[in-house]
Scaffold this motif. Structure first.
Motif, PDB file in Angstrom:
ATOM      1  N   VAL A 191       0.725  -1.471  -0.300  1.00  0.00           N
ATOM      2  CA  VAL A 191      -0.058  -0.043  -0.274  1.00  0.00           C
ATOM      3  C   VAL A 191       0.494   1.375  -0.118  1.00  0.00           C
ATOM      4  CG1 VAL A 191      -1.561   0.721   1.879  1.00  0.00           C
ATOM      5  CG2 VAL A 191      -1.910  -0.459   0.844  1.00  0.00           C
ATOM      6  N   GLY A 192       2.273   1.681   0.874  1.00  0.00           N
ATOM      7  CA  GLY A 192       2.716   2.347   0.644  1.00  0.00           C
ATOM      8  C   GLY A 192       3.636   2.232  -0.671  1.00  0.00           C
ATOM      9  N   GLU A 193       3.851   1.368  -1.036  1.00  0.00           N
ATOM     10  CA  GLU A 193       4.649   1.463  -2.313  1.00  0.00           C
ATOM     11  C   GLU A 193       3.767   2.121  -3.837  1.00  0.00           C
ATOM     12  OE1 GLU A 193       6.252  -1.916  -5.311  1.00  0.00           O
ATOM     13  OE2 GLU A 193       7.190  -1.724  -2.751  1.00  0.00           O
ATOM     14  N   LEU A 194       2.758   1.692  -3.884  1.00  0.00           N
ATOM     15  CA  LEU A 194       1.469   2.286  -4.539  1.00  0.00           C
ATOM     16  C   LEU A 194       0.465   3.312  -4.203  1.00  0.00           C
ATOM     17  CD1 LEU A 194      -1.018  -0.768  -4.844  1.00  0.00           C
ATOM     18  CD2 LEU A 194       0.970  -0.445  -6.392  1.00  0.00           C
ATOM     19  N   SER A 195       0.776   3.993  -2.903  1.00  0.00           N
ATOM     20  CA  SER A 195       0.663   5.079  -2.711  1.00  0.00           C
ATOM     21  C   SER A 195       1.787   6.153  -2.905  1.00  0.00           C
ATOM     22  CB  SER A 195       0.627   5.562  -1.457  1.00  0.00           C
ATOM     23  OG  SER A 195      -1.146   4.503  -0.299  1.00  0.00           O
ATOM     24  N   LEU A 196       2.603   5.938  -2.661  1.00  0.00           N
ATOM     25  CA  LEU A 196       3.698   7.262  -3.499  1.00  0.00           C
ATOM     26  C   LEU A 196       4.085   7.335  -4.976  1.00  0.00           C
ATOM     27  CD1 LEU A 196       6.675   5.701  -0.837  1.00  0.00           C
ATOM     28  CD2 LEU A 196       5.859   7.779  -0.884  1.00  0.00           C
ATOM     29  N   ALA A 197       3.558   5.493  -5.524  1.00  0.00           N
ATOM     30  CA  ALA A 197       3.842   6.117  -6.993  1.00  0.00           C
ATOM     31  C   ALA A 197       2.439   6.480  -7.421  1.00  0.00           C
ATOM     32  CB  ALA A 197       3.795   4.034  -7.404  1.00  0.00           C
ATOM     33  N   ASP A 198       1.385   6.621  -7.081  1.00  0.00           N
ATOM     34  CA  ASP A 198       0.498   7.175  -7.572  1.00  0.00           C
ATOM     35  C   ASP A 198      -0.707   7.962  -7.334  1.00  0.00           C
ATOM     36  OD1 ASP A 198      -2.927   6.375  -8.368  1.00  0.00           O
ATOM     37  OD2 ASP A 198      -1.504   5.613 -10.465  1.00  0.00           O
ATOM     38  N   ASP A 199      -0.441   8.480  -7.685  1.00  0.00           N
ATOM     39  CA  ASP A 199      -1.394   9.873  -6.609  1.00  0.00           C
ATOM     40  C   ASP A 199      -3.282   9.368  -6.652  1.00  0.00           C
ATOM     41  OD1 ASP A 199       0.313  11.766  -6.654  1.00  0.00           O
ATOM     42  OD2 ASP A 199      -0.026  12.611  -8.507  1.00  0.00           O
ATOM     43  N   ASP A 200      -4.093   9.091  -7.530  1.00  0.00           N
ATOM     44  CA  ASP A 200      -5.281   8.463  -8.039  1.00  0.00           C
ATOM     45  C   ASP A 200      -5.771   7.496  -6.745  1.00  0.00           C
ATOM     46  OD1 ASP A 200      -6.229   9.935  -9.514  1.00  0.00           O
ATOM     47  OD2 ASP A 200      -5.735   8.525 -11.668  1.00  0.00           O
ATOM     48  N   ARG A 215      -5.260   8.885  -3.561  1.00  0.00           N
ATOM     49  CA  ARG A 215      -6.865   9.535  -2.916  1.00  0.00           C
ATOM     50  C   ARG A 215      -7.890   8.486  -2.494  1.00  0.00           C
ATOM     51  NH1 ARG A 215      -7.279  11.927  -7.008  1.00  0.00           N
ATOM     52  NH2 ARG A 215      -8.849  10.116  -8.217  1.00  0.00           N
ATOM     53  N   TRP A 216      -7.966   7.579  -3.449  1.00  0.00           N
ATOM     54  CA  TRP A 216      -8.827   6.523  -3.448  1.00  0.00           C
ATOM     55  C   TRP A 216      -8.280   5.522  -1.774  1.00  0.00           C
ATOM     56  CZ3 TRP A 216      -7.050   4.398  -8.630  1.00  0.00           C
ATOM     57  CH2 TRP A 216      -7.869   4.897  -9.791  1.00  0.00           C
ATOM     58  N   TRP A 217      -7.564   5.712  -1.787  1.00  0.00           N
ATOM     59  CA  TRP A 217      -6.784   4.641  -0.485  1.00  0.00           C
ATOM     60  C   TRP A 217      -7.551   5.647   0.178  1.00  0.00           C
ATOM     61  CZ3 TRP A 217      -5.815  -0.390   0.069  1.00  0.00           C
ATOM     62  CH2 TRP A 217      -5.636  -0.731   1.596  1.00  0.00           C
ATOM     63  N   GLY A 218      -7.530   6.637   0.561  1.00  0.00           N
ATOM     64  CA  GLY A 218      -7.479   7.525   1.668  1.00  0.00           C
ATOM     65  C   GLY A 218      -9.011   7.572   2.032  1.00  0.00           C
ATOM     66  N   ASP A 219      -9.546   7.301   0.940  1.00  0.00           N
ATOM     67  CA  ASP A 219     -10.901   7.852   0.885  1.00  0.00           C
ATOM     68  C   ASP A 219     -11.919   7.286   2.128  1.00  0.00           C
ATOM     69  OD1 ASP A 219     -11.257   9.592  -0.803  1.00  0.00           O
ATOM     70  OD2 ASP A 219     -12.002   8.688  -2.223  1.00  0.00           O
ATOM     71  N   HIS A 220     -11.059   5.457   2.419  1.00  0.00           N
ATOM     72  CA  HIS A 220     -11.609   4.352   2.955  1.00  0.00           C
ATOM     73  C   HIS A 220     -12.695   3.637   3.001  1.00  0.00           C
ATOM     74  CE1 HIS A 220      -8.203   5.047   6.052  1.00  0.00           C
ATOM     75  NE2 HIS A 220      -8.688   6.478   5.533  1.00  0.00           N
ATOM     76  N   HIS A 221     -13.263   4.094   1.857  1.00  0.00           N
ATOM     77  CA  HIS A 221     -14.308   3.320   1.163  1.00  0.00           C
ATOM     78  C   HIS A 221     -14.328   1.940   0.481  1.00  0.00           C
ATOM     79  CE1 HIS A 221     -18.279   3.033  -1.754  1.00  0.00           C
ATOM     80  NE2 HIS A 221     -17.731   2.660  -2.364  1.00  0.00           N
ATOM     81  N   ILE A 222     -14.798   0.908   0.580  1.00  0.00           N
ATOM     82  CA  ILE A 222     -14.714   0.115   0.607  1.00  0.00           C
ATOM     83  C   ILE A 222     -16.396  -0.789  -0.071  1.00  0.00           C
ATOM     84  CG2 ILE A 222     -14.992  -2.402   1.562  1.00  0.00           C
ATOM     85  CD1 ILE A 222     -13.597  -1.811   4.284  1.00  0.00           C
ATOM     86  N   ALA A 223     -15.871  -1.468  -1.179  1.00  0.00           N
ATOM     87  CA  ALA A 223     -17.007  -1.421  -2.521  1.00  0.00           C
ATOM     88  C   ALA A 223     -17.269  -3.018  -2.246  1.00  0.00           C
ATOM     89  CB  ALA A 223     -17.388  -1.610  -3.220  1.00  0.00           C
TER      90      ALA A 223
END
Length: 106
Positions: A19-28, A31-39
Motif C-alpha cells: 500500500v505504501g509503495e502504491l501510494s507513493l507511485a500513484d496519486d489516484d 486518494r482512493w485509499w484515503g477515501d476509506h470506501h470499501i465496496a
C-alpha cells in the motif's frame, strides 16, 4: 478488494509495504485509499484479452460461503450467442480434448 484484504489483517507488513509503495507511485491510488470506501461487489462484468481466444467480455458472480465468509467461489460466464461465448467453448474443447487423451493413454 485490496482494502478488504488489508482490513482482515492490519498487522500484515507485506500488505502495508504494498500500500505504501502504491501510494507513493500513484496519486489516484493515494486518494482512493484515503477515501476509506470499501465496496463489496458480488457481480460484475469484465473485459479481458486472452492470448489465444482474443477479446472476451465476461460476467462474474462471487458466491460467499456462509460457513466461512473468507472463502468465495467466483463464476465467470459469457452471454450466449456472443463471440466471448464461442471463445469460451473453444477453450473448453481444448481442455476436454487434453483430458480425453490423458485418459486414453492410461
Amino acid at each position: 478488494m485490496l482494502r478488504r484484504e488489508a482490513g482482515r489483517n492490519p498487522q500484515d507488513q507485506r500488505m502495508a509495504h504494498l500500500v505504501g509503495e502504491l501510494s507513493l507511485a500513484d496519486d489516484d491510488f493515494r486518494r482512493w485509499w484515503g477515501d476509506h470506501h470499501i465496496a463489496s461487489r458480488t457481480r460484475g462484468s469484465k473485459s479481458l484479452r486472452h492470448p489465444i481466444a482474443g477479446d472476451l467480455t465476461l460476467d462474474w458472480d462471487a458466491l460467499t460461503c456462509a460457513g466461512d465468509p473468507e472463502q468465495q467461489l467466483v463464476v465467470w460466464t459469457a452471454e450466449p450467442d456472443t463471440l466471448s461465448h464461442d471463445a469460451l467453448r473453444l477453450l473448453a474443447s481444448w481442455t476436454a480434448t487434453t483430458t480425453d487423451h490423458s485418459v486414453a493413454d492410461r
